[in-house]
Motif scaffolding. Structure first.
Motif: not given
Length: 202
Positions: A4-21
């Motif tokens: 799942v892409s880091t830039f997917s809002p759904a991914q960011q909602a569940e993944n802290t490292s994605s939000k940091i990136v």
């Protein structure tokens, strides 16, 4: 299923490292915006501003196309184009090396030095924002960012980094410690770009 892409809002909602990136991307965008604003104001390209700023502060042995390409993680051709344009603006000159006739060092002329002193503060809004945090928190952030840079450097995503974690003089045997300066380094004392840097011997 692919990652799942880091830039997917759904991914960011569940993944802290994605939000940091994504947060780091926002900061890089702020850096680019500030750089472009300064470049537009003075009729320069962003890399030309970075070259001028570099030449203003670094010693002659590092003021070469090769060093600039390594420092900015760009090709020699890209740096050479920027240097040629700055030469045409009468902001800098090339001078043959006294020890290697195939090499040239870059020297700012009077107008180049004056413009460099004007444009070198383009990142001031970012520094001002960071400075609002307590020094201890700044030290923690610096350490975390340097660890990230070090990891990306080890994975060869970015080129050579003259920072504490890569240095021959750095050791963790006594915490963060510099064997050259013979001092313990608090997080806020770690250096991203050290003038006394020596590549670690593996």
């Amino acid at each position: 299923m692919g990652k799942v892409s880091t830039f997917s809002p759904a991914q960011q909602a569940e993944n802290t490292s994605s939000k940091i990136v994504v947060a780091l991307e926002r900061l890089s965008e702020a850096f680019r915006v500030l750089l472009w604003q300064e470049a537009t104001q003075y009729g320069l390209s962003p890399i030309q501003i970075q070259v001028l700023t570099f030449l203003l502060h670094y010693p002659e042995e590092k003021r070469t196309v090769t060093s600039l390409a390594l420092y900015f993680n760009m090709t020699k051709a890209t740096i050479s184009d920027a240097v040629k344009s700055l030469e045409q603006k009468n902001y800098l000159v090339r001078k043959p090396s006294e020890t290697d006739t195939r090499s040239h060092s870059l020297h700012l002329l009077k107008e180049g030095r004056a413009i460099a002193k004007k444009v070198e503060h383009f990142a001031a809004p970012l520094q001002d924002a960071v400075a609002t945090s307590p020094l201890k928190e700044q030290g923690v952030l610096l350490d975390q960012l340097m660890q990230l840079i070090y990891q990306l450097n080890q994975e060869e995503v970015i080129t050579h980094q003259p920072m504490c974690f890569n240095c021959q003089h750095y050791t963790e045997k006594k915490g963060n410690y510099c064997t050259l300066l013979k001092i313990s380094l608090k997080q806020a004392n770690l250096r991203v770009d050290c003038p006394s840097f020596e590549t670690r011997e593996d």
